[in-house]
Design an enzyme around this catalytic site. Structure first.
Site, PDB file in Angstrom:
ATOM      1  CG  LEU A  36     138.905  71.719 -26.816  1.00 52.85           C
ATOM      2  CD1 LEU A  36     138.486  72.023 -25.383  1.00 52.85           C
ATOM      3  CD2 LEU A  36     139.460  72.981 -27.477  1.00 52.85           C
ATOM      4  CB  ALA A  83     137.559  69.702 -37.358  1.00 52.51           C
ATOM      5  CB  ALA A  84     142.115  69.076 -40.412  1.00 49.77           C
ATOM      6  CB  THR A 126     145.654  72.264 -47.904  1.00 53.09           C
ATOM      7  OG1 THR A 126     147.025  72.537 -48.187  1.00 53.09           O
ATOM      8  CG2 THR A 126     145.465  70.751 -48.027  1.00 53.09           C
ATOM      9  CG  ASP A 127     148.872  75.271 -51.220  1.00 49.35           C
ATOM     10  OD1 ASP A 127     149.007  74.524 -50.223  1.00 49.35           O
ATOM     11  OD2 ASP A 127     149.605  76.252 -51.430  1.00 49.35           O
ATOM     12  CD  GLU A 128     150.804  71.176 -47.423  1.00 53.37           C
ATOM     13  OE1 GLU A 128     151.166  70.030 -47.187  1.00 53.37           O
ATOM     14  OE2 GLU A 128     150.948  72.125 -46.631  1.00 53.37           O
ATOM     15  CE1 TYR A 151     146.569  68.700 -43.417  1.00 49.59           C
ATOM     16  CE2 TYR A 151     148.152  69.524 -45.043  1.00 49.59           C
ATOM     17  CZ  TYR A 151     147.003  69.703 -44.279  1.00 49.59           C
ATOM     18  OH  TYR A 151     146.287  70.870 -44.394  1.00 49.59           O
ATOM     19  CE  LYS A 155     142.387  69.561 -45.328  1.00 44.78           C
ATOM     20  NZ  LYS A 155     141.352  69.947 -44.322  1.00 44.78           N
ATOM     21  CG  ASN A 181     146.080  80.198 -43.534  1.00 44.65           C
ATOM     22  OD1 ASN A 181     145.020  80.654 -43.129  1.00 44.65           O
ATOM     23  ND2 ASN A 181     146.182  79.677 -44.747  1.00 44.65           N
TER      24      ASN A 181
END
Ligand code: NAD
Ligand code: TYD
Length: 337
Positions: A36, A83-84, A126-128, A151, A155, A181
């Protein structure tokens, strides 16, 4: 009955996945572990708090003992790691937490998956991680990883760790790499909900640089159905790209939002660019379409209308989310642009 540990299930994509899974599949039990942070919100799970197949636990994926206890207590067979820390702009101002959660947190979950001999570990990536494209071409699962932001670097590090745990200890894994998304319950720091919120309040729409940066847009429900396919049908060790077949420039996206809300284009304000801004992402999703029979259910034009309608109907959710520290965040991010 599948026994899933879903991490980050109070965030945008995780909460949509929990909602979809519990609504459409009676054969799963979900333990939802979420710290959270500013991005996690129990209101995203409204209506599902007391679902008999859902248990929410507030906690940190970096806490290995807590993770192992959950696995034992609920006889977990699969971890799905959503989670990230997920926002590129925040990773430019405060990269350290991205390493803690995205790298150390994933490592902690992998150690638990290995030691408890789980059936599967699914990493939501992610595609990043592939870096950026010029005007032509698309990312495939074989594109070398070449991340550009803190970021995406965190990942990519996590993806490498997942593969290393598979190679070294035989952990059975899948990695999914999706495009941008959008949809219900997205925190208004990302492009689409931020622009909807500002347009609704007749505030400026801050477009970075020339606004001709390109993203492929994936409706969040379609991402969730793709992850379900990976969970139930993918052989271990496979990586899947997930995309919406909807490439748009940022100006095109914002133009559609303004048109639908009947707001003037004069709200658009070009502001200072993001440092190291990736020019274009585009996903080749043929593998998941061909091998797992997945398809996106909506076009971008349909998905963006559904999304705007959702924000219009959920004014209370939106006003709760933008109360508190949000204005401070917005001012610190946009006052010097
Ligand atoms: P989000 O920021 O909306 O949610 C992240 C959730 O993780 C929050 O609920 C937060 O409280 C929780 N969390 C953060 N640190 C934690 C920790 N240490 N322990 C436990 N929980 C923690 O993110 P999202 O947009 O829902 O993204 C979910 C995943 O999908 C991420 O892994 C992200 O990298 C990936 N992804 C997102 C997009 C996108 O467009 N949003 C695109 C590609 C990939
Ligand atoms: P974002 O939603 O932050 O996702 P990502 O950087 O992970 O792709 O940004 C999507 C695109 O929108 C990206 O090119 C940056 C741009 N953008 C703006 O122009 N203005 C904004 O206020 C934001 C948040 C993003």
């Amino acid at each position: 009955m599948k026994k899933l540990l879903v991490t980050g299930g109070a965030g945008f994509i995780g909460s949509n996945f929990v909602r979809m899974s519990l609504s459409e599949h009676s054969d799963c039990f979900i333990v939802n572990l979420d710290k959270l942070t500013y991005a996690g919100n129990l209101e995203n799970l409204a209506g599902f708090e007391n679902h008999p197949n859902h248990k929410f636990i507030k906690g940190d994926i970096c806490d290995g003992l807590a993770v192992e206890k959950i696995i034992d207590q609920y006889k977990i067979d699969t971890i799905i790691n959503f989670a990230a820390e997920s926002h590129v702009d925040r990773s430019i101002t405060e990269p350290k937490i991205f390493i803690e959660t995205n790298v150390t947190g994933t490592l902690t979950l992998l150690e638990a998956a290995r030691d408890k001999k789980l059936e599967r570990f699914i990493q939501i990536s992610t595609d990043e991680v592939y870096g950026q494209l010029g005007p032509e071409g698309k990312f495939t699962e074989k594109t070398p990883l070449s991340p550009n932001s803190p970021y995406s670097a965190s990942k990519a590090a996590a993806d490498h760790l997942v593969k290393a745990f598979g190679h070294t200890w035989g952990v059975k894994y899948n990695i999914s790499r999706c495009s941008n998304n959008y949809g219900p319950y997205q925190f208004p720091e990302k492009l689409i909900p931020l622009m909807i919120n500002n347009a609704l309040n007749n505030k400026e729409l801050p477009i970075y640089g020339d606004g001709l940066y390109v993203r492929d847009w994936l409706y969040v429900y379609d991402h969730c159905t793709a992850i379900w396919k990976v969970l139930t049908e993918a052989p271990p060790g496979e990586i899947y790209n997930i995309g919406g077949c909807s490439e748009k420039t940022n100006l095109e996206v914002v133009g559609l939002i303004l048109d639908y809300l009947k707001k003037p284009k004069s709200l658009i304000e070009h502001v200072k660019d993001r440092p190291g801004h990736d020019r274009r992402y585009a996903i080749e999703a043929r593998k998941i379409i061909k091998e797992l029979g997945w398809q996106p259910s909506v076009s971008f034009e349909q998905g963006i209308k559904k999304t705007i309608d959702w924000y219009l109907k959920n004014e209370v959710w939106l006003s709760n989310v933008v109360s508190g520290d949000y204005q401070k965040y917005y001012d610190s991010m946009y006052s010097n642009r």
